[in-house]
Design a protein around this motif. Structure first.
Motif, PDB file in Angstrom:
ATOM      1  N   PRO A  57      23.964  56.918  69.539  1.00 45.55           N
ATOM      2  CA  PRO A  57      24.260  58.126  69.351  1.00 45.55           C
ATOM      3  C   PRO A  57      25.631  58.390  70.032  1.00 45.55           C
ATOM      4  CG  PRO A  57      22.716  58.075  71.154  1.00 45.55           C
ATOM      5  CD  PRO A  57      22.820  56.915  70.358  1.00 45.55           C
ATOM      6  N   GLY A  58      26.614  59.338  69.294  1.00 43.63           N
ATOM      7  CA  GLY A  58      27.755  59.842  69.676  1.00 43.63           C
ATOM      8  C   GLY A  58      28.705  59.045  69.176  1.00 43.63           C
ATOM      9  N   PHE A  59      28.719  57.853  68.639  1.00 44.93           N
ATOM     10  CA  PHE A  59      29.649  57.073  67.728  1.00 44.93           C
ATOM     11  C   PHE A  59      30.081  57.671  66.974  1.00 44.93           C
ATOM     12  CE2 PHE A  59      29.017  54.062  71.160  1.00 44.93           C
ATOM     13  CZ  PHE A  59      29.686  52.870  71.077  1.00 44.93           C
ATOM     14  N   THR A  60      31.255  57.470  66.352  1.00 48.00           N
ATOM     15  CA  THR A  60      31.840  57.740  65.131  1.00 48.00           C
ATOM     16  C   THR A  60      32.647  56.534  64.206  1.00 48.00           C
ATOM     17  OG1 THR A  60      34.025  58.640  65.614  1.00 48.00           O
ATOM     18  CG2 THR A  60      32.141  60.297  66.298  1.00 48.00           C
ATOM     19  N   ILE A  61      32.908  57.010  63.047  1.00 49.25           N
ATOM     20  CA  ILE A  61      33.668  55.845  62.380  1.00 49.25           C
ATOM     21  C   ILE A  61      34.918  55.592  63.059  1.00 49.25           C
ATOM     22  CG2 ILE A  61      34.819  57.437  60.724  1.00 49.25           C
ATOM     23  CD1 ILE A  61      33.947  55.431  58.618  1.00 49.25           C
ATOM     24  N   ALA A  62      35.423  56.347  63.944  1.00 51.83           N
ATOM     25  CA  ALA A  62      36.808  56.030  64.348  1.00 51.83           C
ATOM     26  C   ALA A  62      36.506  55.232  65.670  1.00 51.83           C
ATOM     27  CB  ALA A  62      37.440  57.569  65.094  1.00 51.83           C
ATOM     28  N   ASP A  63      35.470  55.064  66.166  1.00 47.43           N
ATOM     29  CA  ASP A  63      35.120  53.992  67.200  1.00 47.43           C
ATOM     30  C   ASP A  63      35.614  52.469  66.868  1.00 47.43           C
ATOM     31  OD1 ASP A  63      34.502  55.564  69.732  1.00 47.43           O
ATOM     32  OD2 ASP A  63      32.905  55.990  68.247  1.00 47.43           O
ATOM     33  N   LEU A  64      36.332  51.757  67.764  1.00 48.29           N
ATOM     34  CA  LEU A  64      36.979  50.456  67.329  1.00 48.29           C
ATOM     35  C   LEU A  64      35.633  49.514  66.946  1.00 48.29           C
ATOM     36  CD1 LEU A  64      39.110  48.412  66.951  1.00 48.29           C
ATOM     37  CD2 LEU A  64      38.834  47.875  69.611  1.00 48.29           C
ATOM     38  N   ALA A  65      34.506  49.671  67.688  1.00 51.12           N
ATOM     39  CA  ALA A  65      33.300  48.697  67.308  1.00 51.12           C
ATOM     40  C   ALA A  65      32.727  48.985  65.926  1.00 51.12           C
ATOM     41  CB  ALA A  65      32.155  49.071  68.373  1.00 51.12           C
TER      42      ALA A  65
END
Length: 218
Positions: free
Chosen positions: A21-29
């Motif tokens: 939760p909290g991740f978005t498509i902008a996160d490197l992973a």
């Protein structure tokens, strides 16, 4: 690339990636997964919130509803088609919006309602009426024998939006599922569907995962 070709040959149009939760498509992973898929022929459909948790004591009890709820038993009930069409008008659901753009409004409504009735029993659907007897929306939910319970759909008719009916419908369905001995509550909503994001938060649902939905390009 091979997987994308296989998906096209099988008629598969959507794929999903799950993250904390909290991740978005902008996160490197996530970029490391999404970028190769986009290069292979996929594009972002929507970022979603996934909920899957044990119900807390009193969940949904703090939000009352004065709506009259009527369970459906006949898939040919004309009220279902009418309410569903009204819900689809101006919908904030990304998948439904994409279908409307791709197929046109009438075909998208037919596809969505047919899929809903094919996937789950008609008596999982409830129509909601206000004090004047006007249909303000619909909600669908199902509890399995295992105790896993799903909020499958929450929709407010176009003419009745902005009155917190989505929150009322979600709270009512939450209480209903718990009364049916639900031990795990499960649902999804688009990050971009802010009214439903606020409704889930207000009722007390806990986001447990981020879901990235991709759609294959022609």
């Amino acid at each position: 690339v091979r997987a994308t070709s296989a998906a096209r040959s099988l008629g598969i149009r959507e794929a999903g990636i799950f993250a904390p939760p909290g991740f978005t498509i902008a996160d490197l992973a996530l970029q490391r997964l999404v970028v190769p898929l986009c290069e292979a022929g996929w594009k972002l459909l929507v970022e979603r919130r996934h909920y899957e948790f044990e119900p807390l004591p009193g969940l949904g009890q703090g939000i009352e509803t004065h709506l009259r709820m009527e369970q459906l038993h006949d898939p040919t009930d004309p009220r279902l088609v009418a309410v569903h069409r009204s819900v689809m008008r101006g919908t904030l659901d990304a998948a439904s919006t994409a279908d409307i753009e791709h197929l046109g409004f009438e075909a998208a409504c037919h596809k969505h309602l047919t899929s809903m009735l094919d996937a789950d029993p008609v008596d999982s659907i409830w129509l909601a009426f206000d004090k004047a007897g006007e249909p303000v929306g619909m909600v669908s939910g199902l509890t399995l024998r295992s105790g896993r319970a799903y909020v499958l759909f929450v929709g407010v008719s176009a003419d009745f939006r902005g009155r917190s009916y989505g929150r009322e419908l979600l709270a009512w369905m939450t209480r209903y599922l718990i009364s049916q001995n639900a031990t795990i509550l499960i649902a999804d909503t688009d990050n971009s569907n802010l009214p439903m994001v606020r409704a889930f938060s207000s009722v007390g649902w806990i986001q447990t995962e981020t879901r990235i939905d991709l759609i294959i390009t022609p």
